[in-house]
Enzyme design. Sequence first.
Site, PDB file in Angstrom:
ATOM      1  N   THR A  81       0.792  -1.159   0.144  1.00 26.94           N
ATOM      2  CA  THR A  81      -0.073  -0.081  -0.113  1.00 26.94           C
ATOM      3  C   THR A  81       0.997   1.201  -0.009  1.00 26.94           C
ATOM      4  O   THR A  81       1.863   1.282   0.567  1.00 26.94           O
ATOM      5  CB  THR A  81      -0.981   0.031   1.140  1.00 26.94           C
ATOM      6  OG1 THR A  81      -1.654   1.386   1.102  1.00 26.94           O
ATOM      7  CG2 THR A  81      -0.436   0.093   2.475  1.00 26.94           C
ATOM      8  N   ILE A  82       0.567   2.194  -0.804  1.00 24.85           N
ATOM      9  CA  ILE A  82       1.238   3.493  -0.934  1.00 24.85           C
ATOM     10  C   ILE A  82       1.075   4.193   0.595  1.00 24.85           C
ATOM     11  O   ILE A  82       2.048   5.065   0.815  1.00 24.85           O
ATOM     12  CB  ILE A  82       0.919   4.453  -2.043  1.00 24.85           C
ATOM     13  CG1 ILE A  82      -0.458   4.835  -1.886  1.00 24.85           C
ATOM     14  CG2 ILE A  82       1.192   3.665  -3.408  1.00 24.85           C
ATOM     15  CD1 ILE A  82      -1.019   5.957  -2.783  1.00 24.85           C
ATOM     16  N   ASP A  83       0.147   3.854   1.333  1.00 21.11           N
ATOM     17  CA  ASP A  83      -0.152   4.755   2.350  1.00 21.11           C
ATOM     18  C   ASP A  83       0.775   4.481   3.553  1.00 21.11           C
ATOM     19  O   ASP A  83       0.818   5.228   4.292  1.00 21.11           O
ATOM     20  CB  ASP A  83      -1.583   4.341   2.938  1.00 21.11           C
ATOM     21  CG  ASP A  83      -2.589   4.731   2.158  1.00 21.11           C
ATOM     22  OD1 ASP A  83      -2.572   5.209   1.098  1.00 21.11           O
ATOM     23  OD2 ASP A  83      -3.905   4.355   2.541  1.00 21.11           O
ATOM     24  N   LYS A 101       3.278  34.619  -6.295  1.00 22.99           N
ATOM     25  CA  LYS A 101       1.824  35.135  -6.204  1.00 22.99           C
ATOM     26  C   LYS A 101       0.898  33.929  -5.624  1.00 22.99           C
ATOM     27  O   LYS A 101      -0.226  34.343  -5.361  1.00 22.99           O
ATOM     28  CB  LYS A 101       1.439  35.785  -7.266  1.00 22.99           C
ATOM     29  CG  LYS A 101       1.052  34.859  -8.537  1.00 22.99           C
ATOM     30  CD  LYS A 101       0.694  35.710  -9.814  1.00 22.99           C
ATOM     31  CE  LYS A 101       0.317  34.447 -10.724  1.00 22.99           C
ATOM     32  NZ  LYS A 101       0.627  35.050 -12.200  1.00 22.99           N
ATOM     33  N   TYR A 102       1.133  32.772  -5.742  1.00 23.89           N
ATOM     34  CA  TYR A 102       0.229  31.702  -5.427  1.00 23.89           C
ATOM     35  C   TYR A 102       0.516  30.678  -3.962  1.00 23.89           C
ATOM     36  O   TYR A 102       1.825  30.599  -3.629  1.00 23.89           O
ATOM     37  CB  TYR A 102       0.038  30.715  -6.302  1.00 23.89           C
ATOM     38  CG  TYR A 102      -0.549  31.149  -7.535  1.00 23.89           C
ATOM     39  CD1 TYR A 102      -1.738  31.372  -7.584  1.00 23.89           C
ATOM     40  CD2 TYR A 102       0.205  30.867  -8.733  1.00 23.89           C
ATOM     41  CE1 TYR A 102      -2.545  31.911  -8.585  1.00 23.89           C
ATOM     42  CE2 TYR A 102      -0.535  31.387 -10.115  1.00 23.89           C
ATOM     43  CZ  TYR A 102      -1.908  31.766  -9.924  1.00 23.89           C
ATOM     44  OH  TYR A 102      -2.559  32.411 -10.917  1.00 23.89           O
ATOM     45  N   GLU A 105      -4.619  13.487   2.972  1.00 20.57           N
ATOM     46  CA  GLU A 105      -5.799  13.170   2.530  1.00 20.57           C
ATOM     47  C   GLU A 105      -6.882  12.862   3.637  1.00 20.57           C
ATOM     48  O   GLU A 105      -8.115  13.329   3.721  1.00 20.57           O
ATOM     49  CB  GLU A 105      -5.682  12.138   1.575  1.00 20.57           C
ATOM     50  CG  GLU A 105      -7.119  11.593   1.098  1.00 20.57           C
ATOM     51  CD  GLU A 105      -6.765  10.009   0.345  1.00 20.57           C
ATOM     52  OE1 GLU A 105      -7.119  10.300  -0.801  1.00 20.57           O
ATOM     53  OE2 GLU A 105      -6.591   9.232   0.779  1.00 20.57           O
TER      54      GLU A 105
HETATM   55  P1  FBP Z   1      -4.776   0.681  -0.662  1.00 22.88           P
HETATM   56  O1  FBP Z   1      -5.023   0.782   1.031  1.00 22.88           O
HETATM   57  O2  FBP Z   1      -5.713  -0.505  -1.285  1.00 22.88           O
HETATM   58  O3  FBP Z   1      -3.516   0.402  -0.822  1.00 22.88           O
HETATM   59  O4  FBP Z   1      -5.319   1.870  -1.252  1.00 22.88           O
HETATM   60  C1  FBP Z   1      -4.755   3.097  -0.968  1.00 22.88           C
HETATM   61  C2  FBP Z   1      -5.411   4.485  -1.439  1.00 22.88           C
HETATM   62  O5  FBP Z   1      -4.581   4.912  -2.538  1.00 22.88           O
HETATM   63  C3  FBP Z   1      -5.561   5.543  -0.381  1.00 22.88           C
HETATM   64  O6  FBP Z   1      -4.419   6.325  -0.254  1.00 22.88           O
HETATM   65  C4  FBP Z   1      -6.688   6.238  -0.835  1.00 22.88           C
HETATM   66  O7  FBP Z   1      -7.411   6.864   0.160  1.00 22.88           O
HETATM   67  C5  FBP Z   1      -7.623   4.997  -1.753  1.00 22.88           C
HETATM   68  O8  FBP Z   1      -6.565   3.913  -1.842  1.00 22.88           O
HETATM   69  C6  FBP Z   1      -8.291   5.481  -2.818  1.00 22.88           C
HETATM   70  O9  FBP Z   1      -9.317   4.536  -3.186  1.00 22.88           O
HETATM   71  P2  FBP Z   1      -9.903   4.194  -4.631  1.00 22.88           P
HETATM   72  O10 FBP Z   1      -8.652   3.858  -5.278  1.00 22.88           O
HETATM   73  O11 FBP Z   1     -10.956   3.309  -4.362  1.00 22.88           O
HETATM   74  O12 FBP Z   1     -10.356   5.437  -5.172  1.00 22.88           O
END
Ligand code: FBP
Length: 694
Positions: free
Chosen positions: A226-228, A271-272, A360
């Site tokens: 998982t990227i998380d 500016k942003y 997020e």
């Molecule tokens: P996994 O836990 O399945 O690896 O997914 C992580 C994730 O990319 C989160 O960072 C994100 O909130 C979610 O999946 C997004 O889900 P979806 O792909 O259903 O839009």
Amino acid sequence: MESKNHKSLEFLLNHPKTDHVTHDVNTETIERRSFLPKKIKLFSSKFTNIKDCPEYKFKHDTEASKALPDIINNSVQKIVSGHKKSESEKQNFLKSRNIGVVFSGGPAPGGHNVIAGIYDEAKKYNSDSRVFGFLFGPDGLLESKYIEITQSLVDAYRNIGGFTMIKTGRTKIDSENKIQLALKTCIDLELDALVVIGGDDSNTNAAFLAQKFKSSNIKVIGVPKTIDGDIQVRTDSGEILCAISFGFHTAARAFSQNISNLTTDASSDIKYWHICKVMGRVASHLTLECAFQTHANLVLIGEELADYTDYERIEKAEKQGKIDYTAYGITLRHLSRMICNIIVKRAASGKNFGVMIIPEGVLEFINEIQVFIIKLNTIIADYNNKHDKDFHYTFVTLNDKLEYLRRLARGMTDKDRFPIWNSRDDDLFNQLPSFFRKGLLVERDTHGNFQFSQVQTEIIIMDMVKEYLDILKEQGRYKVGIENSYYKSVMENANLQPDQFAKAIFKNPNDKFLIVKESIISLKTLKQALINTDLISSVDETPDCIVDIYKKSDPDFKTQTHFYGYDGRGSDPTHFDCNYAYNLGMTAFHLIANGATGQMAAIKNLEKKFDKWEPIGIPIAKMMHLEERKGKLELVIEKSIVDLNSNAFRVFKSLREEWLAAQSNQDRYRRPGPVRFSGNAEEDRPITLVLNSI
Ligand code: FBP
């Protein structure tokens, strides 16, 4: 008019240069495909064994013992050299095997290398072994949709991002019927083992499958994807067994490259404020890594916000002999004010621009929103339990949903009402902007998780920030600082006395950055200030250069919002993820070949240099705890969130003032560069891991 050198289209299309530059497979892809990830030395042994390590202890949940009796007593298993294997053990190790692999959940860079690792090892020990990939995630397992993975297929996807080879899905195998369907598929394919490459929920699934498949002698192994970055495993004594999941590093680096580019643009164009929401459903690990990679000016870490205590409020209440229960945990209002103060501080040092990173899942850590999420989850689960129809199927539009909630809060009879949703909840909920209410009522994913990626968190927060900044501007508290040396040169060019005018206009005439007095909030009040100090008379015009200086000090708060998530998830993997995922695949094979089941393949010492990496199996059942999902308590693997006592967080906390650069200091932006799989410039592991390994 046609040029003399005009070539026919046919000539152009058949030209080798056209073919070369328009071919799907470019040089980068060719190089990636042929790149050989590093291999843990042990995997070059003739045989391996697994060694139980009961010294690694976990407090496990009693519910897990009941639900997973055949795998709950698994120990951590180390893969060790197998030179002591008996002849029959060797024969067993070398036998031909059928192994199934399935991706589950969101894509994470490195997934194809896990398959490559399994495939290479399976074929190395017995060329008759076969690897099957289930298509579209767990659905492929339930519907018996699969492909056989061949050498050419593996070679086409080595070191390439995504889960494109066999796709993925989020179906949860959560009923006896689904488990039986999966088992039948595996039996029909004569599988010896199934490898589930997934996140916390998918590894939870893997444990249940391991339990149910045990009597059929089909092994099930999980792989932390998982990227998380929220699958991290520690023993009770705090020893790290799995520091991070694969995919995390690449996603963080991909996001960071974009964020870093924004820091360059922001500090050029001045500016942003760029507001970057960064994926991570709940935990802020990715955001923390991006902070280190980019040194963005303002970075919110959800876990820290939840820990927030308002000491001023507590003190005020104490003076009145009271306790302020609302002083614990941050509110959206408070958060937006905190952000405003930071923006105002930076502007005062001449920087009315910057880059901010918002995780997020930040709403998960804001008490008032979390309460709504829990209440709505319970209401939706209750509806689904009572009726034969799904809540979101019955109530399609936002208005339908709101009407249902209104009835729960204000129903005529007790039967209509729902105890946790009263008229106050309903009123507060209806004060939220409609896109936010819609987001909070969005359908939960198959595992019952709230889908934060569907909520425009950054817009909600920034709307509140803008509103409060307008107030601060009206009060004259939000000003852009004017560099003293610049002011002086402009005044001297106009033959005006800088010091005299400075006293009338600025509240800090001797500082490096000059701040216009709070009472001066328009050209009219500016002129009045000059008249009051006898610098001009009422019939005079305000000198042009002073008008210009005033205009420069008058802030215009302009933002650009960005969401980094799916792009990084689809990136090709970094060198670290190429190596990590490949070795995870090999670990999965060696666990299987040595008879393990119900284990998650992992690499111990991942936070250290490559030569210290150790392949292990972690008992999944022992990582489980009870959690509320869809209104019910369910056994799942606990998500790991940012530890506020970790080295990484503590270092971040002490450096962030520097990165904010709200004094007269320079911005300290860092340029991580693009995702790379080779080269000297490539770092060998995520920064947060390096820090946590100190
Ligand atoms: P996994 O836990 O399945 O690896 O997914 C992580 C994730 O990319 C989160 O960072 C994100 O909130 C979610 O999946 C997004 O889900 P979806 O792909 O259903 O839009």
